[in-house]
Design an enzyme around this catalytic site. Structure first.
Site, PDB file in Angstrom:
ATOM      1  N   LYS A 199       0.814  -1.214   0.000  1.00  0.00           N
ATOM      2  CA  LYS A 199       0.000   0.000   0.000  1.00  0.00           C
ATOM      3  C   LYS A 199       0.851   1.269   0.000  1.00  0.00           C
ATOM      4  O   LYS A 199       0.574   2.209  -0.749  1.00  0.00           O
ATOM      5  CB  LYS A 199      -0.927   0.032   1.219  1.00  0.00           C
ATOM      6  CG  LYS A 199      -2.000  -1.021   1.257  1.00  0.00           C
ATOM      7  CD  LYS A 199      -2.990  -0.800   2.379  1.00  0.00           C
ATOM      8  CE  LYS A 199      -2.354  -0.893   3.758  1.00  0.00           C
ATOM      9  NZ  LYS A 199      -1.830  -2.228   4.077  1.00  0.00           N
ATOM     10  N   ASN A 217      -3.539   6.306   5.837  1.00  0.00           N
ATOM     11  CA  ASN A 217      -2.722   5.404   6.645  1.00  0.00           C
ATOM     12  C   ASN A 217      -1.233   5.671   6.465  1.00  0.00           C
ATOM     13  O   ASN A 217      -0.416   5.186   7.240  1.00  0.00           O
ATOM     14  CB  ASN A 217      -3.037   3.948   6.257  1.00  0.00           C
ATOM     15  CG  ASN A 217      -2.564   2.949   7.282  1.00  0.00           C
ATOM     16  OD1 ASN A 217      -2.868   3.070   8.463  1.00  0.00           O
ATOM     17  ND2 ASN A 217      -1.807   1.955   6.837  1.00  0.00           N
ATOM     18  N   HIS A 240      -3.726  -9.243  10.752  1.00  0.00           N
ATOM     19  CA  HIS A 240      -4.445  -8.595  11.857  1.00  0.00           C
ATOM     20  C   HIS A 240      -5.420  -9.552  12.549  1.00  0.00           C
ATOM     21  O   HIS A 240      -6.500  -9.130  12.986  1.00  0.00           O
ATOM     22  CB  HIS A 240      -5.195  -7.355  11.350  1.00  0.00           C
ATOM     23  CG  HIS A 240      -4.307  -6.331  10.730  1.00  0.00           C
ATOM     24  ND1 HIS A 240      -3.269  -5.727  11.411  1.00  0.00           N
ATOM     25  CD2 HIS A 240      -4.277  -5.819   9.470  1.00  0.00           C
ATOM     26  CE1 HIS A 240      -2.653  -4.882  10.604  1.00  0.00           C
ATOM     27  NE2 HIS A 240      -3.229  -4.917   9.427  1.00  0.00           N
TER      28      HIS A 240
END
Length: 436
Positions: free
Chosen positions: A115, A138, A185
Site C-alpha cells: 500500500k 494510513n 491482523h
C-alpha cells in the site's frame, strides 16, 4: 455536514485525533478529545478542544455526542468504542469524517501489502500532472489535515487500511486500487472473512463512472466500477510486467530498470497499479514516466543496507505479515538466510515452508514467536532461535556464505520489542553498519 452548535467526541489523541479535532472546531463544533493515556499524549491539541485523559469505558458510557470520531488505532468493535457509542448520534472514523469535507478526487489504495509504495507512486503521478496528489490516510498525513489546508489539492493518494475502511459511510474513491489480500491482523479480527469484508468496503460507494484497479487472480465479488486488471503472471491482463518493463495492452509504457529504482515483481505490481490509476484519470504516459523517473521505494521494503564479504543485507522490516514475507522471498535471486520473528499475531506460517525450501539456506528466528516460528521453518531449512534482533544479525552473518543474502523479513509486527516496523528496521540498519 453541519456541525455548528453540535458536540463532537474524538477518541484518540494521536495525529489523526488532533487533525479530526481541528477540523471539527473549524466547522463550529464543540469538541472533546478522549484518550485512555495520560495528559502527555494531548500535546499539540488544537486550541479550543476539551481533553479528557485516562478516559475509561465507564466515562464513555456517560458521554453524549452528536458525532463520535474514532481514530484508526482503536478497535472499532471493542468495548471501549461500544461504550462511547451508546449516546452518540453517529460513529465514523477520521478518514470518513474528513472525506465529507474534501472537494477533490480520491484515489484509494488498499491491500495487505504494497500500500505505502503504491500510495507514494500515485502521489508522484498526481503531482506530476499538476493535481497536488498529497499522500495521506494510513501513510503520510491524516486526510483531515489535507482538508484543513488553505487550498485543497485537486486529488489525493489515500492509503486505506482495513481499520479505516471499517468506519466509512460515504467515502468515494473515483479510483479504488486493490493490490492483494492475505490473512493479517488476526489479533484484531475474529475471522479472516471479517478482515476481508472490511477491505472490500473500498468499492462500496463506487459507480459505473469510476475505476477499480485490481490484481488479476484476486477473489472479489462483482464490482460496479469499470475494472482494470494487472498481473506479473497473466499476459492477457490489461497491465502486465515481467519485472523489467510494464506493458499496457501490449504497449511498453514504463522501463522499470531505467526509469525507476523499483526492483522485484512485487514492486512491478505496485507500479502497474499506480500507472493504471493515473491512466484512469486521463494522465498521459509520458507525464507518468517523468513523474516516476528515479523513484526508489521507501525504507524498510527490501532496502539494501550494505554488502559485506560478498553478502547482501536487506531490510524488509515492513513485512509485518506472511504475505509480505512470501513476496520478499519470492523476489530474491540469491540464496537467503532469513531473519524472521516478532509479535505473536495468530498467523499460520506453514504456507511459507515450500517457498523457503526453494529460496533459503537457513533461518534465524527471534522475538516473542521465535520458538514456535522456528519449529515451523525447520521443515524447510536449518533454524537457529535467539531472543534479540542483534543476536539474530550476528547469527545470520555466521550462517551466510559469500554470494548469499541476509534478509530481515519478519513476517509479523514488531510491538513485542520495538515501537513499530520503522524502529525495528532502523535498529537492523544500525547493527548491520556496525558489522566488521
Amino acid at each position: 455536514m453541519t456541525l455548528s452548535g453540535k458536540h463532537v467526541a474524538v477518541l484518540g489523541a494521536g495525529h489523526s485525533g488532533r487533525a479530526a479535532a481541528a477540523l471539527a472546531l473549524r466547522e463550529g463544533a464543540a469538541v472533546t478529545v478522549y484518550d485512555a493515556a495520560g495528559a502527555e499524549v494531548f500535546k499539540g491539541m488544537p486550541e479550543g478542544a476539551g481533553v479528557v485523559p485516562h478516559a475509561t469505558a465507564g466515562i464513555g458510557s456517560t458521554v453524549t455526542s452528536d458525532l463520535l470520531v474514532v481514530s484508526p488505532g482503536i478497535d472499532t468493535y471493542g468495548p471501549y468504542v461500544a461504550a462511547f457509542s451508546e449516546q452518540a448520534g453517529e460513529v465514523i472514523g477520521e478518514t470518513e469524517f474528513a472525506a465529507r469535507y474534501f472537494t477533490g478526487r480520491i484515489v484509494g489504495i488498499t491491500g495487505t501489502n504494497g500500500k505505502t509504495t503504491t500510495t507514494e507512486l500515485v502521489a508522484r503521478i498526481l503531482a506530476g500532472a499538476g493535481l497536488g496528489g498529497t499522500p495521506c490516510g494510513n501513510y503520510g498525513v491524516p486526510l483531515a489535515e489535507v482538508v484543513l489546508q488553505k487550498e485543497q489539492p485537486a486529488a489525493v493518494s489515500l492509503e486505506l487500511s482495513s481499520f479505516q475502511l471499517e468506519t466509512i459511510r460515504t467515502l468515494h474513491p473515483v479510483v479504488a486500487i486493490w493490490l492483494n489480500f492475505a490473512p493479517d491482523h488476526m489479533d484484531r479480527y475474529p475471522t479472516v472473512e471479517a478482515y476481508y469484508a472490511a477491505k472490500l468496503r473500498i468499492f462500496e460507494n463506487q459507480t459505473t463512472a469510476d475505476t477499480a484497479v485490481v490484481r488479476a487472480g484476486e477473489t472479489l465479488p462483482a464490482l460496479v466500477a469499470r475494472t482494470e486488471r494487472f498481473s506479473t503472471e497473466d499476459e492477457s491482463a490489461d497491465w502486465f510486467s515481467d519485472g523489467l518493463v510494464v506493458r499496457h495492452r501490449g504497449e511498453v509504457v514504463l522501463d522499470l530498470q531505467h526509469d525507476t529504482s523499483l526492483r522485484g515483481l512485487h514492486n512491478a505490481e505496485n507500479a502497474m497499479a499506480a500507472l493504471a490509476a493515473g491512466h484512469a484519470l486521463g494522465i498521459p504516459f509520458a507525464t507518468m514516466r517523468e513523474s516516476l523517473h528515479g523513484y526508489a521505494p521507501p525504507p524498510h521494503r527490501c532496502e539494501l543496507i550494505r554488502t559485506l564479504d560478498g553478502v547482501e543485507y536487506l531490510n524488509d522490516s515492513k513485512a509485518t505479515n506472511l504475505h509480505a514475507l512470501e513476496s520478499a522471498l519470492r523476489s530474491q535471486t540469491r540464496p537467503v538466510v532469513l531473519i524472521a520473528g516478532g509479535k505473536e499475531k495468530g498467523l499460520d506460517y506453514a504456507p511459507v515452508v515450500p517457498l523457503l525450501k526453494r529460496k533459503g539456506l537457513a533461518a534465524v528466528t527471534f522475538g516473542q514467536i521465535a520458538v514456535p516460528l522456528g519449529k515451523v521453518l525447520a521443515d524447510a531449512v536449518p533454524v537457529e532461535t535467539v531472543f534479540t534482533l542483534e543476536e539474530a544479525v550476528h547469527t545470520a552473518r555466521r550462517l551466510a556464505p559469500r554470494g548469499s543474502t541476509v534478509l530481515l523479513s519478519p513476517g509479523t509486527s514488531s510491538f513485542d520489542q520495538f515501537s513499530g516496523y520503522e524502529n525495528r528496521g532502523n535498529v537492523f540498519r544500525d547493527i548491520v553498519h556496525q558489522l566488521r
